[in-house]
Write an enzyme that holds these catalytic residues in place. Sequence first.
Site, PDB file in Angstrom:
ATOM      1  N   TYR A  29      -9.679  29.500   0.196  1.00 18.49           N
ATOM      2  CA  TYR A  29      -9.096  28.566  -0.388  1.00 18.49           C
ATOM      3  C   TYR A  29      -9.528  28.409  -1.699  1.00 18.49           C
ATOM      4  O   TYR A  29      -9.836  29.397  -2.543  1.00 18.49           O
ATOM      5  CB  TYR A  29     -10.733  27.238   0.287  1.00 18.49           C
ATOM      6  CG  TYR A  29     -12.042  27.677   0.263  1.00 18.49           C
ATOM      7  CD1 TYR A  29     -12.238  28.540  -0.944  1.00 18.49           C
ATOM      8  CD2 TYR A  29     -12.583  26.947   0.924  1.00 18.49           C
ATOM      9  CE1 TYR A  29     -13.743  28.174  -0.906  1.00 18.49           C
ATOM     10  CE2 TYR A  29     -13.974  26.889   0.755  1.00 18.49           C
ATOM     11  CZ  TYR A  29     -14.813  27.766  -0.280  1.00 18.49           C
ATOM     12  OH  TYR A  29     -16.069  27.207   0.058  1.00 18.49           O
ATOM     13  N   GLU A  30      -9.276  26.889  -2.618  1.00 22.23           N
ATOM     14  CA  GLU A  30      -9.268  27.232  -3.942  1.00 22.23           C
ATOM     15  C   GLU A  30      -7.960  28.449  -4.642  1.00 22.23           C
ATOM     16  O   GLU A  30      -7.900  28.493  -5.480  1.00 22.23           O
ATOM     17  CB  GLU A  30     -10.050  27.525  -3.960  1.00 22.23           C
ATOM     18  CG  GLU A  30     -11.206  26.652  -4.599  1.00 22.23           C
ATOM     19  CD  GLU A  30     -11.053  24.953  -5.411  1.00 22.23           C
ATOM     20  OE1 GLU A  30      -9.630  24.939  -6.620  1.00 22.23           O
ATOM     21  OE2 GLU A  30     -11.474  23.783  -4.456  1.00 22.23           O
ATOM     22  N   GLY A  31      -6.515  28.770  -3.583  1.00 21.32           N
ATOM     23  CA  GLY A  31      -5.976  29.599  -3.772  1.00 21.32           C
ATOM     24  C   GLY A  31      -6.289  31.128  -3.556  1.00 21.32           C
ATOM     25  O   GLY A  31      -7.181  31.073  -3.722  1.00 21.32           O
ATOM     26  N   MET A  72     -11.296  16.779  -3.271  1.00 20.29           N
ATOM     27  CA  MET A  72     -10.052  16.898  -3.932  1.00 20.29           C
ATOM     28  C   MET A  72      -9.096  17.112  -2.310  1.00 20.29           C
ATOM     29  O   MET A  72      -9.621  17.833  -1.922  1.00 20.29           O
ATOM     30  CB  MET A  72      -9.996  18.001  -4.417  1.00 20.29           C
ATOM     31  CG  MET A  72     -10.713  18.771  -5.896  1.00 20.29           C
ATOM     32  SD  MET A  72     -10.153  19.752  -6.748  1.00 20.29           S
ATOM     33  CE  MET A  72     -11.285  21.171  -5.442  1.00 20.29           C
ATOM     34  N   GLN A  97      -4.258  34.542  -6.494  1.00 15.44           N
ATOM     35  CA  GLN A  97      -4.744  34.629  -8.048  1.00 15.44           C
ATOM     36  C   GLN A  97      -4.301  35.743  -8.671  1.00 15.44           C
ATOM     37  O   GLN A  97      -4.536  36.678 -10.126  1.00 15.44           O
ATOM     38  CB  GLN A  97      -6.487  34.397  -7.717  1.00 15.44           C
ATOM     39  CG  GLN A  97      -7.700  33.400  -6.993  1.00 15.44           C
ATOM     40  CD  GLN A  97      -6.991  31.847  -7.792  1.00 15.44           C
ATOM     41  OE1 GLN A  97      -6.961  32.346  -9.163  1.00 15.44           O
ATOM     42  NE2 GLN A  97      -6.454  30.504  -7.193  1.00 15.44           N
TER      43      GLN A  97
END
Length: 579
Positions: A434-436, A164, A441
């Site tokens: 990571y991934e936000g 991604m 979140q």
Amino acid sequence: MSSYQAPITDMTFNLFDVWQLDQYWQTNGQLQDLIEADTAKAILEEAAKICEQQIAPYSADADQRGAQLTDGKVSLPTHYYTAYQSLVEGGWTSLSGDPQYGGMGMPKALSMMVDEMLCSSDIAFSLYPGLTAGACVALLQHADDTTKQTYLPKLYSGEWSGTMCLTESHAGSDLGIMRTTAKPNADGSYALNGSKIFITAGEHELTSNIIHLVLAKLPDAPAGSRGISLFLVPKYLLDANGGAGVRNGVSVGSIEHKMGINGSATCVLNFDDAKGFLIGEPHRGLSCMFTMMNYERLSMGSQGLGAAERAYQNALAYAKDRLQGRITESDANKAEPIIGHPDVQRMLLNIKAMNEAGRTFATWVAALLDKSKYDNCVVSGQRANLLTPIAKAFMTDQGFDACVSAQQVFGGHGYVKEWGMEQLVRDVRIAQIYEGTNGIQAADFMLRKVAADKGTVLFSLLDDIADELIEKPHVSAAPLTKAVTDLRAITTQLLQKENVVLAGAACDFLALVSYILYGYMWYKNLMALDTSKHSSSFIDAKTHTANWFFSRILPRATGINATLNNDSVMLYNLAHENY
């Protein structure tokens, strides 16, 4: 060196006793011919062998060797190649894939547990198959039939891998200001130009091709995040036979030298007139990418839980073996195992209580995703959407805390590389970022998941929990009833405030909800215990740990509740220059 043994007993307890998913599988038309309890247990046991024997023993070596960039090529720790081939040959890369394109079609509740094992074994290694699985979810839901038939079989088989590509150097989580462009070509493809950073598994030789999913902007794109489109950009363009052909305009500029997960190639990727293919509708790329986020965020939670499980196992073994001090002072000349020390017991119980509640929670969220997918159940989908920020944020926060506490059990030895504890601390730290980031979140949970629908989904869930506690009470879980009532009250109070105040309360609110839902997980564990099925030692350990949670951990919710009663608007009262 740290060791690892997959917690099969607790995994199957969650699958078949707590959530009784074997019964669900056998009543679902899409699953009943694919999976049942014995098959699921066999899958877990076989996955455990690979993780315990081929990956976990070499994680320290992978950390030391890391990923290396030489002349535009990235080399990985040697055993990664053989371990990856074992995954491919065993069909593990296709475990949750759609059978129409060569996948095994296993439910997320099962594949999630394999994810946990891989993360316990080596988070860095787990990212290579993990990113591919995420790319497959996006393609399955948004690509056209020809694209799916072309790419998914080889992604599922592990012959190819996926990434991604979202982040740019000037645009971290603010994707709307990205600069990567995509201009139409005469043949219907697009020419992509720009650079992406922090691309996990962006370059390597594990697979014969890498399929990059790239966010970019078309020439007529609206401003901001509404102007982002999604493109499939292969490392090698396909030849006439559908195999890897000539090299595309994608190159690795550098790899990051990181605090942890050193075996993971974290790349800067440069796109120079790289040929790409539009996935989904123009300007709808962000929503396409977000469809896979519920699955990816649960995978992030598995990283926290996986690291915490390995940390706990090694801290427990060390505490039983390490002779130091005299707890009872019965013999002044004889040292005793440190597990008798009250502070060591406290740390171990805290980790155990949060790990086991976390595993039950992850199984629950995965089961909700399954029911949303296979049954098209709206309520399950809404609840999975509500809970995934908790899976990502709270599970990774707790995973890091658990690794630090387990390191503390080792004392000075925990700070030394030989024992492997400091690596777990370093490796799991990224999962909070990571991934936000976990702060993002929390904001997503507070503003988009709760405030946006005025608490409808959350209140419905709390009503069901409250009803269950009344209909099937358990004496140990009595404090949970009041906690649920208090949560409803503070949520109602918060929802009367403006978003700027809610944003300031977001992290505390997510933690509050998380502790209470973990309490519900322990209630579910207690209710699933059965003397005809479980050993007395298993029941005793579960009961004692549940009691510890309700008496010593759940009260944290009271403190957070008090914090939330103090208006977070004070955050904005100090001028920035005075910080």
